[in-house]
Design an enzyme around this catalytic site. Sequence first.
Site, PDB file in Angstrom:
ATOM      1  N   LYS A  14       1.107  -1.122   0.039  1.00 43.96           N
ATOM      2  CA  LYS A  14       0.117  -0.060   0.083  1.00 43.96           C
ATOM      3  C   LYS A  14       0.906   1.120  -0.139  1.00 43.96           C
ATOM      4  O   LYS A  14       2.022   1.301   0.802  1.00 43.96           O
ATOM      5  CB  LYS A  14      -0.885   0.259   1.198  1.00 43.96           C
ATOM      6  N   ARG A  91       6.221   1.547   7.135  1.00 40.53           N
ATOM      7  CA  ARG A  91       5.609   0.764   8.450  1.00 40.53           C
ATOM      8  C   ARG A  91       6.199  -0.745   8.746  1.00 40.53           C
ATOM      9  O   ARG A  91       6.460  -1.326   7.586  1.00 40.53           O
ATOM     10  CB  ARG A  91       4.192   0.382   7.975  1.00 40.53           C
ATOM     11  N   ASN A 211     -10.518  -5.530  10.934  1.00 39.14           N
ATOM     12  CA  ASN A 211     -10.137  -6.924  10.737  1.00 39.14           C
ATOM     13  C   ASN A 211      -9.444  -7.537  11.875  1.00 39.14           C
ATOM     14  O   ASN A 211      -9.531  -8.373  12.326  1.00 39.14           O
ATOM     15  CB  ASN A 211      -9.812  -7.075   9.373  1.00 39.14           C
ATOM     16  N   ARG A 241      -8.955 -14.110  13.585  1.00 37.85           N
ATOM     17  CA  ARG A 241      -8.281 -14.497  14.996  1.00 37.85           C
ATOM     18  C   ARG A 241      -9.083 -14.905  16.194  1.00 37.85           C
ATOM     19  O   ARG A 241      -9.925 -13.944  16.300  1.00 37.85           O
ATOM     20  CB  ARG A 241      -7.049 -13.588  15.167  1.00 37.85           C
ATOM     21  N   PHE A 285     -17.834  -7.520   9.032  1.00 32.93           N
ATOM     22  CA  PHE A 285     -19.044  -7.130  10.073  1.00 32.93           C
ATOM     23  C   PHE A 285     -20.231  -6.814   9.216  1.00 32.93           C
ATOM     24  O   PHE A 285     -21.427  -6.817   9.594  1.00 32.93           O
ATOM     25  CB  PHE A 285     -18.517  -6.271  10.922  1.00 32.93           C
ATOM     26  N   GLU A 335     -15.034   2.877  13.428  1.00 28.98           N
ATOM     27  CA  GLU A 335     -15.488   4.021  12.678  1.00 28.98           C
ATOM     28  C   GLU A 335     -16.839   4.010  11.864  1.00 28.98           C
ATOM     29  O   GLU A 335     -17.578   4.893  11.744  1.00 28.98           O
ATOM     30  CB  GLU A 335     -14.546   4.497  11.431  1.00 28.98           C
ATOM     31  N   ASN A 336     -17.154   2.885  11.339  1.00 26.53           N
ATOM     32  CA  ASN A 336     -18.313   2.463  10.452  1.00 26.53           C
ATOM     33  C   ASN A 336     -19.611   2.022  11.023  1.00 26.53           C
ATOM     34  O   ASN A 336     -20.599   1.981  10.766  1.00 26.53           O
ATOM     35  CB  ASN A 336     -17.956   1.732   9.396  1.00 26.53           C
TER      36      ASN A 336
HETATM   37  P1  ADP Z   1      -7.755  -4.006   8.700  1.00 30.19           P
HETATM   38  O1  ADP Z   1      -6.983  -2.550   8.490  1.00 30.19           O
HETATM   39  O2  ADP Z   1      -7.226  -4.732   9.787  1.00 30.19           O
HETATM   40  O3  ADP Z   1      -7.635  -4.701   7.566  1.00 30.19           O
HETATM   41  P2  ADP Z   1     -10.032  -2.394   8.652  1.00 30.19           P
HETATM   42  O4  ADP Z   1      -9.693  -1.443   9.838  1.00 30.19           O
HETATM   43  O5  ADP Z   1      -9.761  -1.722   7.213  1.00 30.19           O
HETATM   44  O6  ADP Z   1      -9.263  -3.684   8.617  1.00 30.19           O
HETATM   45  O7  ADP Z   1     -11.300  -2.996   8.996  1.00 30.19           O
HETATM   46  C1  ADP Z   1     -12.129  -3.846   7.942  1.00 30.19           C
HETATM   47  C2  ADP Z   1     -13.350  -4.377   8.335  1.00 30.19           C
HETATM   48  O8  ADP Z   1     -14.265  -3.058   8.648  1.00 30.19           O
HETATM   49  C3  ADP Z   1     -14.030  -5.072   7.448  1.00 30.19           C
HETATM   50  O9  ADP Z   1     -13.634  -6.326   7.956  1.00 30.19           O
HETATM   51  C4  ADP Z   1     -15.505  -4.838   7.905  1.00 30.19           C
HETATM   52  O10 ADP Z   1     -15.976  -5.910   8.452  1.00 30.19           O
HETATM   53  C5  ADP Z   1     -15.446  -3.597   8.894  1.00 30.19           C
HETATM   54  N1  ADP Z   1     -16.337  -2.486   8.170  1.00 30.19           N
HETATM   55  C6  ADP Z   1     -16.116  -1.678   7.206  1.00 30.19           C
HETATM   56  N2  ADP Z   1     -17.154  -0.782   6.560  1.00 30.19           N
HETATM   57  C7  ADP Z   1     -18.185  -1.235   7.764  1.00 30.19           C
HETATM   58  C8  ADP Z   1     -19.514  -0.819   7.777  1.00 30.19           C
HETATM   59  N3  ADP Z   1     -20.059   0.083   7.034  1.00 30.19           N
HETATM   60  N4  ADP Z   1     -20.287  -1.594   8.725  1.00 30.19           N
HETATM   61  C9  ADP Z   1     -19.853  -2.735   9.510  1.00 30.19           C
HETATM   62  N5  ADP Z   1     -18.316  -2.937   9.344  1.00 30.19           N
HETATM   63  C10 ADP Z   1     -17.790  -2.361   8.515  1.00 30.19           C
END
Ligand code: ADP
Length: 398
Positions: A14, A91, A211, A241, A285, A335-336
Amino acid sequence: MKVLVINCGSSSLKYQLIDSDTEGVIAKGLCERIGIDGGIISYAPEGGEKEEQQIEMPDHKKAIELVISYLTNEKTGVVKSLSEIGAVGHRIVHGGEKFTQSVIINDEVKKAIEEVSDLAPLHNPANLIGVNACEALMPGVPMVAVFDTAFHQTMPEEAYLYALPYEYYEKYRIRRYGFHGTSHAYVSARIAEILGKKKEDLKTIVCHLGNGASISAVRNGKCIDTSMGLTPLEGLIMGTRSGDLDASIVEYICKKENLSVAEVENILNKKSGVLGLSAGLGSDFRDLEKGYNEGNAGGKRAIEGFVYRVVKYIGAYAAALDGVDVICFTAGVGENSGFVRQKIVDRIDFLGITLDEEANKKRGEEIRISTPDSRVQVYVVPTNEELAIARDTVALVK
Ligand code: ADP
């Protein structure tokens, strides 16, 4: 200064180019399937069209070459030449006990990163490949290493030691390190700014729920405990996990299923968590929430289990901090997902928290989601690990 931020995994990379003066993203993208057939690179300049190209990337050097050619492309590029990029921030997942903050990369630093690779065999070697590839293609440009573990190095011994024979710590440095440190550091500093308080005056619990998920207790701007351990497997229930479990389970499954320890560990990392609990409904999620609302037993089990573990840790960290002023939610789920946040906050009303249901409907923005009269405030603070890496990078190379 323009800073290139690189987050290099074993088969992905990334990148973000950040203007450190405005702190805005100039361009960003992702290289996937490096070293595997079917490579794909994406590139999105700020305010421009996102592009995607299928192209083989036999190694990370090829991937970074492509990133550079996109950034400097005459038509869609964002810099005239490579010389406009003042520094690169990398990172690095594991800094062991050696790195308590970010550092300028030199041969000695690279050796030290290699030395702790045992502790993060999937990540550190990949991170170093990214460093070496950038060095080869951008000679003379200063590079900085920003460690996922560094922020947690302030944990006291009582929090980081496992109750194992002490010689294992002395011989092998087996202890809790914690991860997502850049995110916990960014969010805990940002909430102090939002509240207009000094970091020294705040007791903060940061819930990084993505995640991968982890939670930290921060006092006086310093981490005093966090839920991940020697590896990112410990702590909360995550996408795939397991988080905390009784270590005896490993041998038990080995015997019952005729598997090796490595195979069971793989199951604990990749097939457990909400994916496992939901009996395969998913690790995302959004799918689990949908399942939950449609009456799917697996979705309900997974979300209730996930929420319960977070609540337990919040209670533990409120005790560890001897009180808490503010709880922050961050990362993909934090956040979401108002749904998950509500379920968590509803179970910690003993802290004197009432959820502001209207505010909790918002997604992905800095917002207070507790009512003003709540004894402990609850906020959503979107994390920005890339910006935190760029800031550290500029601070070191200036
Ligand atoms: P990582 O960086 O550990 O891969 P993120 O912080 O990007 O993970 O989080 C990814 C997770 O966020 C996804 O697996 C999903 O479950 C969750 N997610 C993203 N958008 C939403 C949403 N609108 N509602 C619920 N869960 C969400």
